[in-house]
Write a protein that holds these residues in place. Structure first.
Motif, short mmCIF file in Angstrom:
data_model
loop_
_atom_site.label_atom_id
_atom_site.label_comp_id
_atom_site.label_asym_id
_atom_site.label_seq_id
_atom_site.Cartn_x
_atom_site.Cartn_y
_atom_site.Cartn_z
N GLN A 3 0.84 -1.20 0.00
CA GLN A 3 0.00 0.00 0.00
C GLN A 3 0.88 1.25 0.00
O GLN A 3 0.63 2.18 -0.74
N THR A 4 1.91 1.25 0.85
CA THR A 4 2.79 2.41 0.93
C THR A 4 3.41 2.71 -0.42
O THR A 4 3.41 3.85 -0.87
N ALA A 5 3.90 1.68 -1.07
CA ALA A 5 4.53 1.88 -2.37
C ALA A 5 3.52 2.45 -3.37
O ALA A 5 3.79 3.40 -4.09
N THR A 6 2.32 1.89 -3.36
CA THR A 6 1.29 2.36 -4.27
C THR A 6 0.97 3.82 -4.03
O THR A 6 0.88 4.62 -4.96
N MET A 7 0.78 4.17 -2.74
CA MET A 7 0.47 5.54 -2.42
C MET A 7 1.59 6.48 -2.86
O MET A 7 1.35 7.52 -3.46
N GLY A 8 2.83 6.05 -2.54
CA GLY A 8 3.97 6.88 -2.93
C GLY A 8 4.03 7.09 -4.43
O GLY A 8 4.23 8.20 -4.91
N ASP A 9 3.83 6.02 -5.16
CA ASP A 9 3.85 6.11 -6.63
C ASP A 9 2.74 7.03 -7.13
O ASP A 9 2.96 7.85 -8.02
N SER A 10 1.56 6.87 -6.56
CA SER A 10 0.42 7.67 -7.01
C SER A 10 0.71 9.16 -6.83
O SER A 10 0.48 9.96 -7.73
N VAL A 11 1.20 9.52 -5.67
CA VAL A 11 1.43 10.94 -5.40
C VAL A 11 2.61 11.44 -6.23
O VAL A 11 2.58 12.56 -6.75
N ALA A 12 3.64 10.60 -6.38
CA ALA A 12 4.79 11.00 -7.20
C ALA A 12 4.36 11.24 -8.65
O ALA A 12 4.78 12.22 -9.28
N ASN A 13 3.49 10.38 -9.16
CA ASN A 13 2.99 10.57 -10.52
C ASN A 13 2.14 11.84 -10.62
O ASN A 13 2.21 12.57 -11.61
N ALA A 14 1.35 12.08 -9.59
CA ALA A 14 0.52 13.30 -9.57
C ALA A 14 1.42 14.54 -9.56
O ALA A 14 1.09 15.57 -10.16
N TYR A 15 2.56 14.43 -8.89
CA TYR A 15 3.50 15.55 -8.86
C TYR A 15 4.16 15.76 -10.23
O TYR A 15 4.31 16.89 -10.70
N GLU A 185 -7.20 4.84 6.72
CA GLU A 185 -5.75 4.77 6.82
C GLU A 185 -5.10 5.33 5.54
O GLU A 185 -4.08 6.02 5.61
N ALA A 186 -5.68 5.01 4.40
CA ALA A 186 -5.14 5.55 3.14
C ALA A 186 -5.23 7.07 3.13
O ALA A 186 -4.32 7.76 2.66
#
Lengths: 490, 490
Positions: A3-15, A185-186
């Motif tokens: 989940q952490t990796a997914t969240m990190g990727d999602s926000v990094a892509n959004a950036y 949590e997400a």
């Protein structure tokens, strides 16, 4: 961990998408918003069917909401494109303090990736394609949406349509990111992510304040615009009531029970002065509410909370149930009017608790002084409604003046539900109605929440952003040497 | 206990004054600000003498500051009176989403009593009669001033003059309250007081962040606008440097050492690319700085901090002192230039620490990539300065573009010191430069920090506040049906 990796990727892509999207012109952003509105309108029947299934809201209500959502998207883009919400400002010559020639230009740049939290009670207008998303996109921000679990399928369907629009316009797909994980949590992880620069939330006081606190405790605190609801007091004055109680009762009953009372502007407290007119109003309102059957709420958690707090109110020795008691299913709510004296209301803060659903307290005052006292005791409110006519203005001038100070929006002879989408709207209020009374959540000024200021001193024309170049190529309103203007600068 | 009572009384009185003052017209507030400016100007010699004694700042510098302070007071009042900073907005007709006739009007109302913290380095412009006070009064707020202990007598003298102006204008004396207690504890108590609704602070990161945290932990969180300084990087490009190093060195040395380097916009980091031009620049700058003698700092605490952090920088194995080492008294500071390589700077975050005083780091880069990397590694900044000419724009286009993104204000071929007071100014930046990058501390838009929104729906004309009545009797700029206008509404 995954989940952490997914969240990190999602926000990094959004950036990454933000680094491109922020350079789009105001008109380019407006075009995106218009295309999203078009696509949602084209898919209205499908979307409404999914949302009706998930939320228990009726299709007619959802259709109105979707229309409003499309209008929001279009009107925010239009206001941005006209330069009505950004402070593009130019000072040249000796307008400053140091009596020398200056050349200083200020614009508003998008704050970064915005976290948008879907609200349970508006699957469209305050959720995935809603006001926070529309205003953030109009500001030049990209969004990461934490869907509300109570209407995840609707959210996903909307996100899919928005993503298709991005592809059609050859814009980066990560301008709009929809999290797969709708858990609390997400949401917390999202707010903690260093690349998230602001948060939009509509929901409960507990939820909003928790996110606010998390955001303030970050190494770099970020603004959280949380709209957390209120009880929206309605103050009834005798002359107007005597004049038009029967007509007003119908409107008010609709506001109390519309969408099963699940509006942040639902009138939860009705305050009147003892009089024959109030007696008449009361019996008419009770009769009207008694004709409205129990109805299913948005989800079980809201229904449980409704039942619990309704019962807490009824268990008090100071209150009296006015509407008829009847059995209702555990996922439903029934229209409820409860009476309490002003003296008892004033002594019991817990009666200010917002019970989300079709319940209102009728607070009976002995006189206008008690009315004013109640107005002042109330916590921060989104709205206040004053029901009065010209005779009341004469008879109760000071009380009306004082009561009008309460709440972000004051309505004269109407009901607080039905938040118009226009530049003059304020949907906000003192804490705990919202976390920042300086900003609105509805109307194009909502865009202002997502912009930070950037100023250029003595820059070459070709390196300036278009909104503050000499030539006003975007045809926007600007402040030039202390006047508004659409002119070019020579 | 006595202190508590005093504080409570002070804030309660300020609140009582607020209830009256907030109703004053924009022009009435401007009149007050103009009268305060007149009175300060009339007493300039006395005030400057007191301030020079307390702060060690020279009278010429203090005179400039006092002039600027008077300009601030006048220009903020003028901008408010013209309607340039408030969003007075009217929508009538079918401009909203529901296709019915609406009448919605939005204005900005003052947020309440504002706590103003005096700053040590600007006894006038950022203290008792400074930008926070001027902007809060222009917004219709009353102020409670926590004086800085390092210039308490100056603060008291200014407050006395401002109080006399209030008396002359027959306005409540508690519109401006000056605390007798200048201690940190008094400041904390002030921020915790329930009737304080916003805070203005200029000073250290530690001090500002502590007040911010206290304010966010209140039952009702309030906005804190804290400007906490930055190191204001200057990026030197080779072509411009080769063209004008000798001329620029004099200006830059003045910015590094002016007022003994005690400006929040002091250029603490100078970044250049290895080249003969940089070598020439370096030797010229060192020679210039070596001619400037040690000078007394504002107070002993600042001098101690300067000596400590200067030594910490020099003790590093990666740094080299370029200016001559010489003895300086313990209450003084000496101009100091320290060299470090870009690689070492990038590896050591502690070199980003703001040393308040006349010290700068010269960071030598091997290439433009290192420059960009440094720009991006820097924490939130008030300013960035780019020293470049048209050849540099051709040779280093992307680097210049990227570096210009850093900081709230970007200066082209100048120095960051000397913050012009005008509507287009932005004095702010990402955390930790300030706590909210959406607002400025200098320029009339600073007024926006102290206003909250209030909206009126279907109100009778006579009950509306003047700024949003049909007749534009205050002759202000307003947004009417999505256009700016000074017209009356029919």
């Amino acid at each position: 961990m995954i989940q952490t990796a997914t969240m990190g990727d999602s926000v990094a892509n959004a950036y990454q998408a933000f680094l491109a999207y922020r350079n789009l012109s105001y008109a380019g952003r407006a075009k995106l918003l218009n295309h999203i509105a078009d696509a949602l309108a084209s898919n209205a029947n499908d979307l409404i069917a999914i949302a009706a299934e998930e939320t228990n809201l009726n299709p007619a209500r959802l259709k109105t909401e979707l229309n409003r959502t499309c209008f929001q998207l279009r009107s925010y883009g239009e206001a941005a494109a006209k330069g009505l919400v950004f402070d593009n400002t130019i000072d040249v010559g000796t307008t400053g303090n140091s009596q020398v020639n200056i050349d200083i230009r200020k614009t508003v740049v998008p704050i970064g990736v915005v976290a948008v939290f879907g609200a349970s009670n508006f699957p469209f207008a305050y959720s995935t394609p809603g006001g926070d998303t529309a205003s953030a996109l109009a500001a030049g921000c990209t969004v990461v949406i934490k869907p509300h679990p109570a209407h995840f399928k609707t959210s996903l369907a909307v996100a899919k349509i928005m993503k298709e629009v991005l592809a059609q316009l050859h814009l980066p797909g990560s301008i709009i990111t929809h999290l797969e994980d709708a858990s609390t949590e997400a949401g917390i992880e999202l707010v903690k992510h260093p690349l998230i620069k602001a948060v939009g939330f509509t929901g409960s006081l507990n939820g909003g304040k928790a996110l606010y606190d998390i955001a303030q405790q970050r190494v770099q605190p970020i603004p959280v615009f949380a709209e957390m609801g209120s009880v929206n007091p309605v103050f009834l004055f005798p002359n107007r009531l005597a004049q038009s109680a029967p007509k007003y009762v119908g409107v008010l009953a609709g506001a109390i029970t519309g969408s099963v009372g699940q509006f942040c502007t639902q009138p939860g407290i009705i305050v009147g002065i003892d009089s024959p007119a109030l007696e008449q109003f009361k019996s008419l309102l009770v009769a009207d509410l008694n004709t409205i059957p129990p109805a299913k709420m948005l989800h079980q958690g809201i229904a449980d909370s409704f039942a619990k707090y309704r019962q807490l109110f009824l268990d008090k020795t100071t209150t009296e149930l006015l509407t008829k008691e009847q059995y209702f299913e555990h996922d439903m709510a029934i229209p409820t009017l409860i009476e309490v004296s002003a003296a008892d209301f004033i002594n019991d803060n817990s009666l200010q608790h917002e019970v989300f659903g079709p319940v209102s307290l009728l607070v009976r005052c002995a006189n206008e002084q008690e009315m004013v006292q109640i107005a002042y005791l109330m916590k921060g409110q989104l709205t206040t409604t004053i029901v009065a006519n010209h005779l009341d203005v004469e008879d109760y001038k000071e009380a009306i003046h004082l009561i009008a100070e309460v709440g972000g929006r004051v309505i004269w002879n109407g009901v607080p539900t039905g938040v118009e989408v226009c530049l003059s709207m304020h949907h906000g209020g003192d804490f705990p109605a919202t976390t920042d009374s300086r900003f609105t959540a509805v109307g194009a000024d909502a865009i202002k929440r997502w912009g930070k200021i950037k100023c250029y001193q003595n820059f070459p024309q070709e390196l300036l952003p278009p909104p503050v170049q000499n030539k006003n190529s975007w045809q926007i309103w600007r402040r030039i040497n202390n006047e508004y203007s659409k002119s070019d600068l020579d």
